[in-house]
Design a protein around this motif. Structure first.
Motif, PDB file in Angstrom:
ATOM      1  N   UNK A  42       0.807  -1.223   0.000  1.00 51.77           N
ATOM      2  CA  UNK A  42       0.000   0.000   0.000  1.00 51.77           C
ATOM      3  C   UNK A  42       0.839   1.273   0.000  1.00 51.77           C
ATOM      4  N   UNK A  43       2.141   1.155   0.237  1.00 51.27           N
ATOM      5  CA  UNK A  43       2.960   2.369   0.331  1.00 51.27           C
ATOM      6  C   UNK A  43       2.927   3.193  -0.961  1.00 51.27           C
ATOM      7  N   UNK A  57      -0.234   5.138  -0.986  1.00 49.77           N
ATOM      8  CA  UNK A  57      -0.236   6.263  -0.023  1.00 49.77           C
ATOM      9  C   UNK A  57       0.573   7.425  -0.599  1.00 49.77           C
ATOM     10  N   UNK A 113      -0.764  11.132  -1.622  1.00 44.93           N
ATOM     11  CA  UNK A 113      -0.077  12.290  -1.038  1.00 44.93           C
ATOM     12  C   UNK A 113       0.392  13.251  -2.142  1.00 44.93           C
ATOM     13  N   UNK A 172      -2.495  15.063  -3.563  1.00 43.65           N
ATOM     14  CA  UNK A 172      -2.927  16.078  -2.610  1.00 43.65           C
ATOM     15  C   UNK A 172      -2.082  17.342  -2.770  1.00 43.65           C
ATOM     16  N   UNK A 173      -0.769  17.143  -2.977  1.00 43.05           N
ATOM     17  CA  UNK A 173       0.113  18.301  -3.137  1.00 43.05           C
ATOM     18  C   UNK A 173      -0.067  18.943  -4.511  1.00 43.05           C
ATOM     19  N   UNK A 193      -2.842  21.352  -4.818  1.00 46.86           N
ATOM     20  CA  UNK A 193      -2.598  22.694  -4.260  1.00 46.86           C
ATOM     21  C   UNK A 193      -1.608  23.504  -5.088  1.00 46.86           C
ATOM     22  N   UNK A 231      14.162  15.109   2.825  1.00 54.20           N
ATOM     23  CA  UNK A 231      13.031  14.237   3.161  1.00 54.20           C
ATOM     24  C   UNK A 231      13.401  12.771   2.903  1.00 54.20           C
ATOM     25  N   UNK A 251      11.431   5.470   7.615  1.00 55.03           N
ATOM     26  CA  UNK A 251      10.088   4.898   7.812  1.00 55.03           C
ATOM     27  C   UNK A 251       9.930   3.598   7.015  1.00 55.03           C
ATOM     28  N   UNK A 305      10.467   3.254   3.734  1.00 56.89           N
ATOM     29  CA  UNK A 305      10.028   3.447   2.346  1.00 56.89           C
ATOM     30  C   UNK A 305      11.240   3.298   1.428  1.00 56.89           C
ATOM     31  N   UNK A 365       9.366  18.641   6.560  1.00 59.84           N
ATOM     32  CA  UNK A 365       7.957  18.290   6.336  1.00 59.84           C
ATOM     33  C   UNK A 365       7.528  18.934   5.028  1.00 59.84           C
ATOM     34  N   UNK A 366       6.349  18.561   4.547  1.00 61.20           N
ATOM     35  CA  UNK A 366       5.857  19.140   3.290  1.00 61.20           C
ATOM     36  C   UNK A 366       5.191  20.479   3.590  1.00 61.20           C
ATOM     37  N   UNK A 396       3.486  22.673   2.026  1.00 59.50           N
ATOM     38  CA  UNK A 396       2.140  23.047   1.545  1.00 59.50           C
ATOM     39  C   UNK A 396       1.037  22.286   2.286  1.00 59.50           C
ATOM     40  N   UNK A 397       1.436  21.318   3.120  1.00 66.72           N
ATOM     41  CA  UNK A 397       0.444  20.541   3.873  1.00 66.72           C
ATOM     42  C   UNK A 397       0.399  21.021   5.318  1.00 66.72           C
ATOM     43  N   UNK A 456      -1.942  16.839   8.125  1.00 63.39           N
ATOM     44  CA  UNK A 456      -1.764  16.126   6.845  1.00 63.39           C
ATOM     45  C   UNK A 456      -0.386  15.482   6.749  1.00 63.39           C
ATOM     46  N   UNK A 513       0.204  11.446   6.594  1.00 54.62           N
ATOM     47  CA  UNK A 513       0.987  10.807   5.529  1.00 54.62           C
ATOM     48  C   UNK A 513       2.071   9.899   6.107  1.00 54.62           C
ATOM     49  N   UNK A 514       2.863  10.448   7.042  1.00 55.38           N
ATOM     50  CA  UNK A 514       3.975   9.652   7.576  1.00 55.38           C
ATOM     51  C   UNK A 514       3.469   8.472   8.410  1.00 55.38           C
ATOM     52  N   UNK A 569       0.665   6.993   7.916  1.00 53.86           N
ATOM     53  CA  UNK A 569       0.127   6.051   6.920  1.00 53.86           C
ATOM     54  C   UNK A 569       1.210   5.185   6.322  1.00 53.86           C
ATOM     55  N   UNK A 570       2.367   5.771   6.079  1.00 52.66           N
ATOM     56  CA  UNK A 570       3.483   4.993   5.522  1.00 52.66           C
ATOM     57  C   UNK A 570       3.907   3.893   6.489  1.00 52.66           C
ATOM     58  N   UNK A 598      -5.163   6.520  10.556  1.00 55.46           N
ATOM     59  CA  UNK A 598      -5.025   7.930  10.193  1.00 55.46           C
ATOM     60  C   UNK A 598      -6.235   8.755  10.616  1.00 55.46           C
ATOM     61  N   UNK A 636       4.708  11.845  15.542  1.00 55.94           N
ATOM     62  CA  UNK A 636       4.763  10.651  14.695  1.00 55.94           C
ATOM     63  C   UNK A 636       5.170   9.431  15.530  1.00 55.94           C
TER      64      UNK A 636
END
Lengths: 473, 233
Positions: A3-4, A7, A11, A14-15, A18, A159, A166, A168, B85-86, B88-89, B93, B97-98, B100-101, B106, B144
């Protein structure tokens, strides 16, 4: 399923949602695509009407001609018009350059004229929006501007390590981001497919047109996939966003602008096609060494006339049970057809070789092969044009044979001098209507082009499976 | 919970970490002290499997991070010096996201609760992260850890660049995490914060762990003196 990537995809979307530039760019592309279908549909409607009117006028002129000698009518001639295909709305292909009208007359195979491109300069041709242009030129730019930072920005903003902490992996990130670009692509394609399908339903097209449309869509979806995979892969391999953008724009320029022009020039240099004047000279040289139905002093004509007279024990042409001129004109027509056909086949062979070279060069540019496949499915490629030309030429020969046979059969004895045929004869002569081949793949290697595009698609997918060694330091 | 057994890592023949042996238990904050290039960040990166060791092993909850990286990463949360972090979120959010990963639920209420526990005010949760201070971003990192229910925290210079109030907030937060039963390995330059926050401190010099101290047994000045002695040596 892991599922990663899903997700990450959600995400990214979503960005992107915007990101005003991306939203504006996407809406603009959708609007241009829909507008291209709208204007293309109107153009198709106008051209179809013009085609029908021109065809009707040409036939009316042919049938309405006053009583005259059939061979005079053969020189008066008529026109064959190339019908516009419904899918040319999406991809006009070579139709804009090859011409839509062919003058049919005795003794000669003419070239098609009145191409729409004659009325435009180069710049306006570039701005001539159609779906194929948008998918091959503008759409990759949207993908590039949307995706060039996707992988590399994770490194630039640090990042990347956090995501790795995590659990990923690079592959999951690349898959998720590519998936997001696929969703964006789907959002672009969906309204276009719906509107175009509505147009096709409205036009009540044959099932083969639907298959052709599906083939076109498959072509552009595969091509979009190639763009997506290359964009994400490049983004994962470079060290900065600016490098990614420069590299991807470089690839775009080479693939969509430089390579097609370069390969066309190379193909013309390697397999040069004689220009119209030179070709006419070659044809004339061959025609001079055969029978000429108009020239009684021509040695081949004289020899043929003597052999016919001898075979029928005739002392003068009026002793013959048929009109000798009619026979000689037909024999001459057959000879001229053989000469023209031979030279046309040579030119066709050169064109085929040029297309093969073009296709072979697809390893430097997926755009080349996508364009070839799209035109092929739309029925607007060089093969479709050739099919129209061959059918028109067959009709010309059939019509000339009919006229010559009429002269041969009816202008006998006392009637030979000043023989005329009334318009009731011209009314019952064979008429012309272009029949498009039923089979989509007739003589056209669309399947091969799709295979080549699929190879690009798979190569991009494999690259995507090995992203970002630049990140792992 | 966090163990190193003879962990060694070299770069171009220079030993960045040499024969490091550590054992950090549940409810412990272990502060790794040392100058720049002492091997603190390399140690953290080894625990994260970002680097492979020349020899030795690093274990989280008794599992080698090198043989089972996915499993061990599930058990820990890493907060780097500058948590990216992002922008714009919003905070929620980003956290969603993190989390969820990491496969955590959530639900928004739960995430707000985690952010609150980490010390972020409710109205800040729905603001874009671009407006966050560094201290607020670090709190999202801690949230987190709470959301993931991580019992292992690896922190790399988390208080670097924080103002004293934010640094103090962060120290209190670490205390709360410790009370929740977390094992925390924190690389830092900040001797004062190490004494205040840590239960134990280890001084690293040129990749070698030269001394381990229970922080309650020394004063601030003793700790500083010990540190300076090792740096000179």
């Amino acid at each position: 399923m892991n599922r990663i990537p899903l997700i990450i995809c959600r995400h990214e979307l979503n960005m992107l949602r915007r990101n005003k530039s991306v939203v504006a760019g996407s809406l603009l592309i959708i609007a241009i695509l829909l507008m291209s279908v709208w204007t293309g549909a109107q153009y198709y409607g106008d051209l179809s009407e013009q085609h029908a009117a021109a065809e009707e006028t040409a036939r009316a002129q042919w049938e309405g001609q006053e009583a005259k000698n059939p061979h005079s009518a053969a020189h008066y001639g008529t026109h064959a018009f190339k019908p516009v295909t419904v899918l040319s709305v999406l991809d006009p292909g070579v139709d804009r350059y090859t011409g839509v009208s062919l003058f049919l007359e005795a003794h000669r195979q003419n070239v098609t004229g009145y191409s729409p491109a004659e009325d435009h300069n180069t710049l306006s041709r570039f701005g001539d929006l159609n779906a194929a242009f948008i998918f091959s030129f503008l759409f990759p730019l949207l993908i590039i501007f949307t995706g060039y930072r996707m992988m590399v920005q994770e490194r630039e903003t640090r990042m990347y390590h956090f995501m790795r902490s995590l659990g990923v992996t690079d592959r999951q990130q690349a898959a998720g981001k590519a998936l997001a670009l696929w969703v964006v692509t789907g959002v672009m394609f969906l309204p276009f497919i719906l509107v175009t399908s509505g147009f096709l339903i409205f036009q009540q097209v044959a099932p083969t047109e639907w298959i052709r449309f599906t083939g076109m869509m498959l072509t552009w979806v595969l091509y979009a996939g190639v763009c997506i995979h290359i964009t994400i892969w490049v983004s994962s391999r470079v060290r900065s966003s600016s490098n990614a953008l420069v590299l991807l724009l470089g690839v775009w320029i080479i693939s969509t602008l430089a390579a097609p022009r370069l390969i066309t020039n190379v193909a013309s240099a390697v397999y040069p096609v004689p220009d119209a004047i030179t070709l006419e000279q070659y044809v004339q040289a061959d025609l001079d060494s055969g029978i000429d139905g108009h020239n009684p002093l021509n040695q081949h004509t004289a020899a043929f006339r003597d052999s016919v007279m001898a075979a029928h024990n005739a002392e003068s042409p009026s002793d013959l049970p048929f009109n000798l001129s009619g026979l000689m004109l037909q024999v001459s027509e057959e000879y001229e057809k053989r000469v023209y056909d031979r030279h046309r086949r040579k030119v066709d062979t050169l064109h085929d070789r040029q297309v093969r070279l073009y296709r072979a060069a697809s390893f430097v540019s997926p755009t080349l092969v996508a364009q070839l496949a799209s035109m092929g499915f739309a029925g607007t490629d060089i093969h479709a044009h050739r099919d129209f030309y061959e059918q028109a030429e067959e009709y010309r020969f059939q019509l000339m044979t009919e006229l010559n046979e009429h002269l041969k059969k009816h202008a006998v004895g006392d009637d030979a001098y000043g023989f005329t045929a009334g318009n009731e004869f011209y009314k019952q002569t064979v008429s012309y209507r272009y029949e498009r081949p039923e089979t989509i793949f007739s003589g056209v290697p669309h399947a091969l082009q799709l295979v080549l595009l699929s190879v690009w698609f798979l190569a991009g997918l494999i690259c995507l499976s090995y992203p970002g060694t630049a990140h792992s330091d | 919970m966090i163990e190193a057994e003879g962990l060694t890592k070299s770069f171009n023949g220079t030993k960045a970490v040499h024969n490091l042996t550590l054992n950090i238990k549940q409810g412990e904050v272990y502060c790794l002290l040392g100058a720049n290039g002492a091997g603190k960040t390399t140690t953290i990166h080894l625990f994260l499997d970002f680097l492979k060791p020349d020899s030795g092993d690093a274990l989280i909850n008794g599992i080698s991070v090198f043989s089972s990286p996915v499993e061990t990463k599930k058990a820990l949360t890493y907060i780097p010096e500058n948590l990216a972090l992002y922008p714009s979120l919003t905070g929620i959010e980003n956290l969603a996201f993190f989390a969820g990963l990491g496969g955590e639920k959530q639900d928004e209420e739960f995430l707000i609760q985690c952010l609150s526990e980490a010390g972020l005010q409710q109205e800040a949760c729905r603001k874009r992260v671009s407006r966050y201070s560094k201290g607020m971003r670090q709190k999202v990192g801690v949230a987190l850890a709470i959301a993931r229910n991580s019992k292992v925290l690896l922190l790399d210079e988390p208080t670097s660049g924080l103002d004293p109030a934010a640094s103090n907030d962060f120290a209190m937060l670490m205390h709360r995490m410790m009370e929740r039963g977390s094992a925390i390995l924190m690389a830092t330059h900040d001797l004062f914060r190490a004494k205040e926050t840590g239960t134990r401190a280890g001084i690293m010099n040129k990749g070698v762990l030269v001394e381990e101290i229970y922080t309650h047994t020394v004063s601030h000045s003793d700790l500083e003196q010990l540190y300076l002695n090792h740096m000179k040596g």
